[in-house]
Design a protein around this motif. Structure first.
Motif, PDB file in Angstrom:
ATOM      1  N   ILE A  31       0.845  -1.193   0.000  1.00  0.00           N
ATOM      2  CA  ILE A  31       0.000   0.000   0.000  1.00  0.00           C
ATOM      3  C   ILE A  31       0.875   1.235   0.000  1.00  0.00           C
ATOM      4  O   ILE A  31       2.005   1.231   0.500  1.00  0.00           O
ATOM      5  CB  ILE A  31      -0.960   0.014   1.206  1.00  0.00           C
ATOM      6  N   LYS A  32       0.356   2.311  -0.559  1.00  0.00           N
ATOM      7  CA  LYS A  32       1.114   3.557  -0.665  1.00  0.00           C
ATOM      8  C   LYS A  32       0.884   4.459   0.548  1.00  0.00           C
ATOM      9  O   LYS A  32       1.817   5.058   1.050  1.00  0.00           O
ATOM     10  CB  LYS A  32       0.725   4.281  -1.960  1.00  0.00           C
ATOM     11  N   ALA A  33      -0.350   4.561   1.006  1.00  0.00           N
ATOM     12  CA  ALA A  33      -0.713   5.477   2.088  1.00  0.00           C
ATOM     13  C   ALA A  33      -1.499   4.718   3.155  1.00  0.00           C
ATOM     14  O   ALA A  33      -2.689   4.468   2.971  1.00  0.00           O
ATOM     15  CB  ALA A  33      -1.514   6.645   1.541  1.00  0.00           C
ATOM     16  N   PRO A  34      -0.846   4.351   4.263  1.00  0.00           N
ATOM     17  CA  PRO A  34      -1.514   3.519   5.279  1.00  0.00           C
ATOM     18  C   PRO A  34      -2.837   4.073   5.791  1.00  0.00           C
ATOM     19  O   PRO A  34      -3.809   3.329   5.890  1.00  0.00           O
ATOM     20  CB  PRO A  34      -0.492   3.430   6.406  1.00  0.00           C
ATOM     21  N   GLU A  35      -2.898   5.353   6.115  1.00  0.00           N
ATOM     22  CA  GLU A  35      -4.128   5.905   6.676  1.00  0.00           C
ATOM     23  C   GLU A  35      -5.294   5.726   5.716  1.00  0.00           C
ATOM     24  O   GLU A  35      -6.396   5.334   6.099  1.00  0.00           O
ATOM     25  CB  GLU A  35      -3.946   7.384   7.017  1.00  0.00           C
ATOM     26  N   ARG A  36      -5.052   5.963   4.431  1.00  0.00           N
ATOM     27  CA  ARG A  36      -6.094   5.826   3.407  1.00  0.00           C
ATOM     28  C   ARG A  36      -6.556   4.375   3.284  1.00  0.00           C
ATOM     29  O   ARG A  36      -7.755   4.080   3.247  1.00  0.00           O
ATOM     30  CB  ARG A  36      -5.548   6.355   2.078  1.00  0.00           C
ATOM     31  N   SER A  37      -5.591   3.435   3.217  1.00  0.00           N
ATOM     32  CA  SER A  37      -5.943   2.015   3.072  1.00  0.00           C
ATOM     33  C   SER A  37      -6.599   1.467   4.328  1.00  0.00           C
ATOM     34  O   SER A  37      -7.569   0.703   4.248  1.00  0.00           O
ATOM     35  CB  SER A  37      -4.697   1.202   2.729  1.00  0.00           C
ATOM     36  N   LEU A  38      -6.086   1.829   5.499  1.00  0.00           N
ATOM     37  CA  LEU A  38      -6.685   1.358   6.751  1.00  0.00           C
ATOM     38  C   LEU A  38      -8.105   1.899   6.910  1.00  0.00           C
ATOM     39  O   LEU A  38      -9.004   1.183   7.362  1.00  0.00           O
ATOM     40  CB  LEU A  38      -5.820   1.744   7.947  1.00  0.00           C
ATOM     41  N   HIS A  39      -8.308   3.144   6.524  1.00  0.00           N
ATOM     42  CA  HIS A  39      -9.655   3.719   6.561  1.00  0.00           C
ATOM     43  C   HIS A  39     -10.592   2.909   5.663  1.00  0.00           C
ATOM     44  O   HIS A  39     -11.703   2.536   6.058  1.00  0.00           O
ATOM     45  CB  HIS A  39      -9.623   5.181   6.119  1.00  0.00           C
ATOM     46  N   PHE A  40     -10.150   2.612   4.449  1.00  0.00           N
ATOM     47  CA  PHE A  40     -10.971   1.863   3.496  1.00  0.00           C
ATOM     48  C   PHE A  40     -11.350   0.487   4.054  1.00  0.00           C
ATOM     49  O   PHE A  40     -12.532   0.135   4.085  1.00  0.00           O
ATOM     50  CB  PHE A  40     -10.217   1.708   2.173  1.00  0.00           C
ATOM     51  N   TYR A  41     -10.368  -0.293   4.463  1.00  0.00           N
ATOM     52  CA  TYR A  41     -10.659  -1.668   4.886  1.00  0.00           C
ATOM     53  C   TYR A  41     -11.411  -1.735   6.209  1.00  0.00           C
ATOM     54  O   TYR A  41     -12.212  -2.653   6.422  1.00  0.00           O
ATOM     55  CB  TYR A  41      -9.377  -2.500   4.931  1.00  0.00           C
ATOM     56  N   THR A  42     -11.209  -0.772   7.115  1.00  0.00           N
ATOM     57  CA  THR A  42     -11.924  -0.817   8.395  1.00  0.00           C
ATOM     58  C   THR A  42     -13.296  -0.158   8.316  1.00  0.00           C
ATOM     59  O   THR A  42     -14.238  -0.628   8.945  1.00  0.00           O
ATOM     60  CB  THR A  42     -11.098  -0.201   9.540  1.00  0.00           C
ATOM     61  N   HIS A  43     -13.437   0.910   7.524  1.00  0.00           N
ATOM     62  CA  HIS A  43     -14.720   1.588   7.426  1.00  0.00           C
ATOM     63  C   HIS A  43     -15.650   0.959   6.394  1.00  0.00           C
ATOM     64  O   HIS A  43     -16.852   0.870   6.623  1.00  0.00           O
ATOM     65  CB  HIS A  43     -14.527   3.069   7.080  1.00  0.00           C
ATOM     66  N   VAL A  44     -15.112   0.535   5.251  1.00  0.00           N
ATOM     67  CA  VAL A  44     -15.971  -0.007   4.189  1.00  0.00           C
ATOM     68  C   VAL A  44     -16.222  -1.496   4.396  1.00  0.00           C
ATOM     69  O   VAL A  44     -17.358  -1.958   4.269  1.00  0.00           O
ATOM     70  CB  VAL A  44     -15.353   0.255   2.790  1.00  0.00           C
ATOM     71  N   PHE A  45     -15.181  -2.261   4.722  1.00  0.00           N
ATOM     72  CA  PHE A  45     -15.334  -3.718   4.839  1.00  0.00           C
ATOM     73  C   PHE A  45     -15.410  -4.211   6.287  1.00  0.00           C
ATOM     74  O   PHE A  45     -15.544  -5.407   6.522  1.00  0.00           O
ATOM     75  CB  PHE A  45     -14.217  -4.438   4.077  1.00  0.00           C
ATOM     76  N   GLY A  46     -15.317  -3.317   7.252  1.00  0.00           N
ATOM     77  CA  GLY A  46     -15.484  -3.699   8.656  1.00  0.00           C
ATOM     78  C   GLY A  46     -14.363  -4.550   9.218  1.00  0.00           C
ATOM     79  O   GLY A  46     -14.546  -5.224  10.227  1.00  0.00           O
ATOM     80  N   MET A  47     -13.208  -4.522   8.568  1.00  0.00           N
ATOM     81  CA  MET A  47     -12.090  -5.315   9.069  1.00  0.00           C
ATOM     82  C   MET A  47     -11.511  -4.642  10.315  1.00  0.00           C
ATOM     83  O   MET A  47     -11.702  -3.444  10.534  1.00  0.00           O
ATOM     84  CB  MET A  47     -11.007  -5.471   7.999  1.00  0.00           C
ATOM     85  N   ARG A  48     -10.836  -5.430  11.113  1.00  0.00           N
ATOM     86  CA  ARG A  48     -10.204  -4.915  12.336  1.00  0.00           C
ATOM     87  C   ARG A  48      -8.705  -5.122  12.220  1.00  0.00           C
ATOM     88  O   ARG A  48      -8.242  -6.133  11.683  1.00  0.00           O
ATOM     89  CB  ARG A  48     -10.731  -5.628  13.579  1.00  0.00           C
ATOM     90  N   LEU A  49      -7.971  -4.168  12.760  1.00  0.00           N
ATOM     91  CA  LEU A  49      -6.511  -4.266  12.775  1.00  0.00           C
ATOM     92  C   LEU A  49      -6.094  -5.116  13.960  1.00  0.00           C
ATOM     93  O   LEU A  49      -6.301  -4.744  15.110  1.00  0.00           O
ATOM     94  CB  LEU A  49      -5.883  -2.871  12.865  1.00  0.00           C
ATOM     95  N   LEU A  50      -5.530  -6.287  13.661  1.00  0.00           N
ATOM     96  CA  LEU A  50      -5.076  -7.192  14.720  1.00  0.00           C
ATOM     97  C   LEU A  50      -3.699  -6.830  15.240  1.00  0.00           C
ATOM     98  O   LEU A  50      -3.423  -6.914  16.425  1.00  0.00           O
ATOM     99  CB  LEU A  50      -5.023  -8.639  14.208  1.00  0.00           C
ATOM    100  N   ARG A  51      -2.833  -6.467  14.298  1.00  0.00           N
ATOM    101  CA  ARG A  51      -1.433  -6.248  14.692  1.00  0.00           C
ATOM    102  C   ARG A  51      -0.777  -5.301  13.708  1.00  0.00           C
ATOM    103  O   ARG A  51      -0.979  -5.404  12.488  1.00  0.00           O
ATOM    104  CB  ARG A  51      -0.693  -7.587  14.701  1.00  0.00           C
TER     105      ARG A  51
END
Length: 178
Positions: A31-51
């Motif tokens: 990924i190029k921009a962590p904040e953007r990708s983390l926002h996408f996967y956690t807000h759109v797909f409901g994924m959780r950051l484990l580690r």
């Protein structure tokens, strides 16, 4: 225990004894921009950051995400959580090479442009129509809607780095293929 699997040329008739206990843990995309990708996967797909694991000497960070169930109990101790993370199935690892966000020329190959290779990430959803509405509400870029093309009841969207995500509803997949 008998395990049924489909047959095709090249498929082993039995699981090799040496591979017993092997588990697909994760797949990785850069990924190029962590904040953007983390926002996408956690807000759109409901994924959780484990580690989140930083490697300063090599200048990269790994983010491990998954879909959690209410019964999942994640260890609070960082080392125990790391071991737990690496014992799970079906994780998405996002790898950020530090500084990539500052390079306007950098973009990652999504595998679907020539030369084709890697294809997509896949999600099963409880209701495809509701998912399509949700993606519209979240301004997600569509590649294919469920009523388009030859293969119906399949959605393809793009993540912030251009990786394709296939979205299906398992119940609608009966009768697909031959």
């Amino acid at each position: 225990m008998t395990t049924f699997t489909e047959q095709a040329p090249g498929v082993a008739e039995q699981m090799p004894a040496a591979a017993e206990g092997f588990t697909l843990n994760h797949t990785m995309v850069r990924i190029k921009a962590p904040e953007r990708s983390l926002h996408f996967y956690t807000h759109v797909f409901g994924m959780r950051l484990l580690r989140k694991l930083d490697f300063p000497e090599m200048q990269f960070t790994l983010y491990f995400l998954t879909q959690l169930s209410p019964e999942d109990s994640i260890p609070e101790d960082p080392d125990e959580r790391t071991v737990w993370t690496f014992s799970q199935r079906g994780l998405l690892e996002l790898t950020h090479n530090w500084g990539s966000e500052d390079d306007p020329e950098l973009s990652y190959h999504n595998g679907n442009a020539d030369p084709k290779g890697y294809g997509h990430i896949g999600f099963n959803v409880p209701d495809l129509e509701s998912a399509e509405t949700w993606f519209d509400d979240m301004n997600v870029e569509f590649i294919k809607r469920p009523d388009a093309g030859k293969m119906k009841n399949v959605i393809f969207v793009k993540d912030p780095d251009g990786y394709w995500i296939e979205v299906i509803q398992a119940e609608l997949m009966a009768g697909v293929g031959s």
